[in-house]
Scaffold this motif. Structure first.
Motif, PDB file in Angstrom:
ATOM      1  N   LEU A  96     -26.996  33.076  18.982  1.00 19.08           N
ATOM      2  CA  LEU A  96     -25.938  32.087  19.435  1.00 19.08           C
ATOM      3  C   LEU A  96     -24.704  32.943  19.344  1.00 19.08           C
ATOM      4  CD1 LEU A  96     -26.855  28.684  18.188  1.00 19.08           C
ATOM      5  CD2 LEU A  96     -27.482  29.782  20.303  1.00 19.08           C
ATOM      6  N   LEU A  97     -23.653  32.277  20.132  1.00 22.40           N
ATOM      7  CA  LEU A  97     -22.446  33.174  19.990  1.00 22.40           C
ATOM      8  C   LEU A  97     -21.914  32.882  18.425  1.00 22.40           C
ATOM      9  CD1 LEU A  97     -20.282  31.745  23.257  1.00 22.40           C
ATOM     10  CD2 LEU A  97     -21.256  34.091  22.863  1.00 22.40           C
ATOM     11  N   THR A  98     -21.590  33.978  17.875  1.00 25.52           N
ATOM     12  CA  THR A  98     -20.726  33.943  16.689  1.00 25.52           C
ATOM     13  C   THR A  98     -19.423  33.263  16.833  1.00 25.52           C
ATOM     14  OG1 THR A  98     -19.500  36.152  16.799  1.00 25.52           O
ATOM     15  CG2 THR A  98     -21.905  35.954  15.974  1.00 25.52           C
ATOM     16  N   ARG A  99     -18.825  32.857  15.613  1.00 22.29           N
ATOM     17  CA  ARG A  99     -17.550  32.274  15.697  1.00 22.29           C
ATOM     18  C   ARG A  99     -16.366  33.217  16.139  1.00 22.29           C
ATOM     19  NH1 ARG A  99     -15.258  27.060  14.544  1.00 22.29           N
ATOM     20  NH2 ARG A  99     -13.073  27.398  15.223  1.00 22.29           N
ATOM     21  N   SER A 100     -16.435  34.481  16.085  1.00 21.68           N
ATOM     22  CA  SER A 100     -15.783  35.547  16.545  1.00 21.68           C
ATOM     23  C   SER A 100     -15.929  35.683  17.757  1.00 21.68           C
ATOM     24  CB  SER A 100     -15.841  36.807  15.827  1.00 21.68           C
ATOM     25  OG  SER A 100     -14.962  38.045  16.394  1.00 21.68           O
ATOM     26  N   GLU A 101     -17.033  35.736  18.688  1.00 21.38           N
ATOM     27  CA  GLU A 101     -17.141  35.780  19.837  1.00 21.38           C
ATOM     28  C   GLU A 101     -16.819  34.552  20.699  1.00 21.38           C
ATOM     29  OE1 GLU A 101     -21.417  38.515  19.698  1.00 21.38           O
ATOM     30  OE2 GLU A 101     -21.320  36.381  19.399  1.00 21.38           O
ATOM     31  N   PHE A 102     -16.925  33.616  19.945  1.00 26.85           N
ATOM     32  CA  PHE A 102     -16.758  32.190  20.630  1.00 26.85           C
ATOM     33  C   PHE A 102     -14.931  32.410  20.645  1.00 26.85           C
ATOM     34  CE2 PHE A 102     -14.868  27.724  19.912  1.00 26.85           C
ATOM     35  CZ  PHE A 102     -15.592  27.135  20.546  1.00 26.85           C
ATOM     36  N   HIS A 182     -20.826  35.007  31.605  1.00 26.88           N
ATOM     37  CA  HIS A 182     -21.836  34.040  31.829  1.00 26.88           C
ATOM     38  C   HIS A 182     -21.469  33.096  30.594  1.00 26.88           C
ATOM     39  CE1 HIS A 182     -24.677  36.396  34.051  1.00 26.88           C
ATOM     40  NE2 HIS A 182     -24.398  37.465  33.314  1.00 26.88           N
ATOM     41  N   CYS A 183     -20.179  32.534  30.802  1.00 27.52           N
ATOM     42  CA  CYS A 183     -19.591  31.868  29.622  1.00 27.52           C
ATOM     43  C   CYS A 183     -20.292  30.232  29.746  1.00 27.52           C
ATOM     44  CB  CYS A 183     -18.303  31.720  29.831  1.00 27.52           C
ATOM     45  SG  CYS A 183     -17.547  31.119  30.989  1.00 27.52           S
ATOM     46  N   HIS A 184     -20.450  29.785  30.749  1.00 27.28           N
ATOM     47  CA  HIS A 184     -20.966  28.621  30.715  1.00 27.28           C
ATOM     48  C   HIS A 184     -22.429  28.393  30.159  1.00 27.28           C
ATOM     49  CE1 HIS A 184     -17.412  28.254  33.498  1.00 27.28           C
ATOM     50  NE2 HIS A 184     -17.410  27.093  33.059  1.00 27.28           N
ATOM     51  N   LEU A 185     -23.194  29.364  30.653  1.00 25.44           N
ATOM     52  CA  LEU A 185     -24.481  29.369  29.936  1.00 25.44           C
ATOM     53  C   LEU A 185     -24.331  29.385  28.494  1.00 25.44           C
ATOM     54  CD1 LEU A 185     -27.355  29.627  31.432  1.00 25.44           C
ATOM     55  CD2 LEU A 185     -27.411  32.069  31.112  1.00 25.44           C
ATOM     56  N   HIS A 186     -23.751  30.480  28.053  1.00 25.86           N
ATOM     57  CA  HIS A 186     -23.789  30.665  26.527  1.00 25.86           C
ATOM     58  C   HIS A 186     -23.093  29.444  25.883  1.00 25.86           C
ATOM     59  CE1 HIS A 186     -25.691  34.324  26.576  1.00 25.86           C
ATOM     60  NE2 HIS A 186     -25.007  34.804  27.527  1.00 25.86           N
ATOM     61  N   LEU A 187     -22.141  28.891  26.230  1.00 26.77           N
ATOM     62  CA  LEU A 187     -21.356  27.725  25.661  1.00 26.77           C
ATOM     63  C   LEU A 187     -22.348  26.582  25.610  1.00 26.77           C
ATOM     64  CD1 LEU A 187     -17.884  27.880  27.285  1.00 26.77           C
ATOM     65  CD2 LEU A 187     -18.519  28.656  24.816  1.00 26.77           C
ATOM     66  N   PHE A 188     -23.004  26.298  26.724  1.00 23.79           N
ATOM     67  CA  PHE A 188     -23.793  25.061  26.562  1.00 23.79           C
ATOM     68  C   PHE A 188     -25.000  25.389  25.657  1.00 23.79           C
ATOM     69  CE2 PHE A 188     -21.144  23.636  30.177  1.00 23.79           C
ATOM     70  CZ  PHE A 188     -21.289  22.422  29.929  1.00 23.79           C
ATOM     71  N   ARG A 189     -25.526  26.440  25.800  1.00 22.23           N
ATOM     72  CA  ARG A 189     -26.657  27.187  24.729  1.00 22.23           C
ATOM     73  C   ARG A 189     -26.242  26.719  23.423  1.00 22.23           C
ATOM     74  NH1 ARG A 189     -28.630  32.877  23.115  1.00 22.23           N
ATOM     75  NH2 ARG A 189     -30.473  32.409  22.225  1.00 22.23           N
ATOM     76  N   LEU A 190     -25.030  27.025  23.128  1.00 24.21           N
ATOM     77  CA  LEU A 190     -24.379  26.757  21.721  1.00 24.21           C
ATOM     78  C   LEU A 190     -24.550  25.226  21.433  1.00 24.21           C
ATOM     79  CD1 LEU A 190     -22.807  28.030  19.442  1.00 24.21           C
ATOM     80  CD2 LEU A 190     -20.668  27.812  20.594  1.00 24.21           C
ATOM     81  N   PHE A 191     -24.242  24.341  22.767  1.00 23.86           N
ATOM     82  CA  PHE A 191     -23.950  23.139  22.357  1.00 23.86           C
ATOM     83  C   PHE A 191     -25.260  22.381  22.298  1.00 23.86           C
ATOM     84  CE2 PHE A 191     -21.882  19.143  24.125  1.00 23.86           C
ATOM     85  CZ  PHE A 191     -20.966  18.923  22.793  1.00 23.86           C
ATOM     86  N   TYR A 192     -26.415  23.071  22.228  1.00 21.12           N
ATOM     87  CA  TYR A 192     -27.649  22.508  22.509  1.00 21.12           C
ATOM     88  C   TYR A 192     -28.008  21.196  21.603  1.00 21.12           C
ATOM     89  CZ  TYR A 192     -32.805  21.828  21.244  1.00 21.12           C
ATOM     90  OH  TYR A 192     -33.635  21.214  20.694  1.00 21.12           O
ATOM     91  N   GLY A 193     -28.620  20.176  21.841  1.00 15.91           N
ATOM     92  CA  GLY A 193     -29.051  19.110  21.012  1.00 15.91           C
ATOM     93  C   GLY A 193     -27.761  18.208  20.711  1.00 15.91           C
ATOM     94  N   ARG A 194     -26.642  18.184  21.405  1.00 12.33           N
ATOM     95  CA  ARG A 194     -25.587  17.285  21.179  1.00 12.33           C
ATOM     96  C   ARG A 194     -25.603  16.352  22.626  1.00 12.33           C
ATOM     97  NH1 ARG A 194     -20.979  19.883  17.795  1.00 12.33           N
ATOM     98  NH2 ARG A 194     -22.061  20.941  16.313  1.00 12.33           N
ATOM     99  N   ALA A 229      -9.272  21.494  25.777  1.00 15.25           N
ATOM    100  CA  ALA A 229     -10.005  20.430  25.278  1.00 15.25           C
ATOM    101  C   ALA A 229     -11.464  20.754  25.248  1.00 15.25           C
ATOM    102  CB  ALA A 229      -9.849  19.399  26.509  1.00 15.25           C
ATOM    103  N   SER A 230     -11.815  21.762  25.965  1.00 13.90           N
ATOM    104  CA  SER A 230     -13.160  22.194  26.034  1.00 13.90           C
ATOM    105  C   SER A 230     -13.562  22.920  24.783  1.00 13.90           C
ATOM    106  CB  SER A 230     -13.447  23.354  27.197  1.00 13.90           C
ATOM    107  OG  SER A 230     -14.802  24.028  27.102  1.00 13.90           O
ATOM    108  N   TYR A 231     -12.451  23.744  24.353  1.00 13.49           N
ATOM    109  CA  TYR A 231     -12.613  24.594  22.951  1.00 13.49           C
ATOM    110  C   TYR A 231     -12.601  23.317  21.763  1.00 13.49           C
ATOM    111  CZ  TYR A 231     -10.630  27.158  18.960  1.00 13.49           C
ATOM    112  OH  TYR A 231     -10.495  27.878  17.695  1.00 13.49           O
ATOM    113  N   GLU A 232     -11.909  22.392  21.817  1.00  7.74           N
ATOM    114  CA  GLU A 232     -11.999  21.469  20.567  1.00  7.74           C
ATOM    115  C   GLU A 232     -13.317  20.738  20.781  1.00  7.74           C
ATOM    116  OE1 GLU A 232      -9.785  20.891  18.285  1.00  7.74           O
ATOM    117  OE2 GLU A 232      -8.488  22.457  19.108  1.00  7.74           O
ATOM    118  N   ARG A 233     -14.010  20.548  21.799  1.00  4.41           N
ATOM    119  CA  ARG A 233     -15.329  19.833  22.023  1.00  4.41           C
ATOM    120  C   ARG A 233     -16.230  20.815  21.324  1.00  4.41           C
ATOM    121  NH1 ARG A 233     -13.455  17.627  27.003  1.00  4.41           N
ATOM    122  NH2 ARG A 233     -14.132  19.678  28.197  1.00  4.41           N
ATOM    123  N   LEU A 234     -16.081  22.346  21.606  1.00  3.62           N
ATOM    124  CA  LEU A 234     -17.101  22.917  21.323  1.00  3.62           C
ATOM    125  C   LEU A 234     -16.911  23.773  19.808  1.00  3.62           C
ATOM    126  CD1 LEU A 234     -17.840  24.643  24.871  1.00  3.62           C
ATOM    127  CD2 LEU A 234     -19.348  22.848  23.493  1.00  3.62           C
TER     128      LEU A 234
END
Length: 239
Positions: A96-102, A182-194, A229-234
C-alpha cells in the motif's frame, strides 16, 4: 470463482476467410479482460494481500483458465503498479502507499488540479461543460459499501471526472502525468474495508458549477477544497 472464455464460434464460415482467427482474437481479448477484472478485484479486496507473491498456476486454477491470460493480466496490472515483477522470484502485489508516498501524491494533486480547474473554466467549450454535468448525473446514485464491487463505481466516476477537468484544461503533458499516477486506484485500495457514502459528488458539483460559470478563481478554490477534503478523509489510512 469461474471465468468462462468469451466469444461465440462462427458456424458455417467458409474455410480460410479469416473469421475463425478474428473470433479467436476477440475471444482471447475478452478472456484476458475478464481475468484482469477478477484479479483487480482480488487485489483491491485484499483477497491477495499487499506485498504477496502471486502463484500464477494456482491463480489460473482458481479462475479456471490457463496461465496465459493470467500472465497477460499481470502485465497490465504491472502498468498500474498493482503488481511488480522481481527477477527470478516472479510477481508480487505492491505494498500500500506509504505515508510519504501519500503525502507526495497529494502535494502533486494540490499543484496540478486547482490549476487545471481554473484553466478549464477559462477555456472549456459548451460540449466540455455538458460532459462534466452528465458525469455528475451518472455519479448521483453511487452505492456505499466496503467491497471492491461497491466502490469501484465511485473510483471510476472519480477518475473520469478529474480526467475530464484535465482534458478541458488542454495540456496533454499534464493529462499524461496525472494518468500515470493511477492515483484513484491506489487511494481507494488504501481505503479498503471502510464503508462510505462519499461527499465527493457534492464537491465535484462545486467544481463543475464554477467551470460552467467560467469563473477560474472559484473553480481553482473549489478543486483545492475538494483535494483537501479528500486528504482529510484518507490520511488516517496511510501509515
Amino acid at each position: 470463482m469461474t471465468i468462462e472464455p468469451g466469444g461465440t464460434p462462427v458456424v458455417g464460415a467458409p474455410p480460410g476467410d479469416g473469421s475463425g482467427l478474428l473470433v479467436s482474437a476477440l475471444s482471447r481479448r475478452s478472456l484476458t479482460d475478464d481475468v484482469h477484472e477478477s484479479m483487480t478485484a482480488l487485489i483491491m479486496d485484499h483477497a491477495i494481500p499487499p506485498h504477496t507473491r502471486i502463484n500464477i498456476d494456482q491463480l489460473a486454477r482458481q479462475l479456471n483458465v490457463s496461465p496465459t491470460p493470467v500472465r497477460e493480466a499481470l502485465a497490465r496490472l504491472e502498468e498500474a503498479s498493482l503488481v511488480r515483477k522481481e527477477p527470478l522470484r516472479g510477481y508480487f502485489t505492491t505494498p500500500l502507499l506509504t505515508r510519504s508516498e501519500f503525502e507526495d501524491l497529494y502535494e502533486f494533486r494540490r499543484l496540478l488540479e486547482p490549476w487545471a480547474a481554473a484553466r478549464a473554466a477559462a477555456t472549456a467549450d459548451e460540449a466540455g461543460r455538458s460532459r462534466l454535468r452528465e458525469e455528475l448525473r451518472t455519479g448521483a446514485d453511487l452505492p456505499g459499501g466496503s467491497d471492491y464491487e461497491s466502490y469501484k463505481t465511485l473510483t471510476a466516476h472519480d477518475q473520469r471526472f478529474h480526467s475530464m477537468v484535465l482534458e478541458q484544461a488542454g495540456n496533454q503533458v499534464m493529462q499524461n502525468a496525472f494518468a500515470r499516477t493511477h492515483c484513484h486506484l491506489h487511494l481507494f485500495r488504501l481505503f479498503y474495508g471502510r464503508a462510505f457514502a462519499s461527499p465527493a459528488i457534492d464537491e465535484h458539483r462545486g467544481v463543475a458549477e464554477a467551470i460552467a460559470a467560467q469563473d477560474p478563481e472559484r473553480a481553482s478554490a473549489a478543486m483545492l477544497a475538494h483535494i483537501e477534503a479528500s486528504y482529510e478523509r484518507l490520511k488516517d489510512a496511510a501509515q
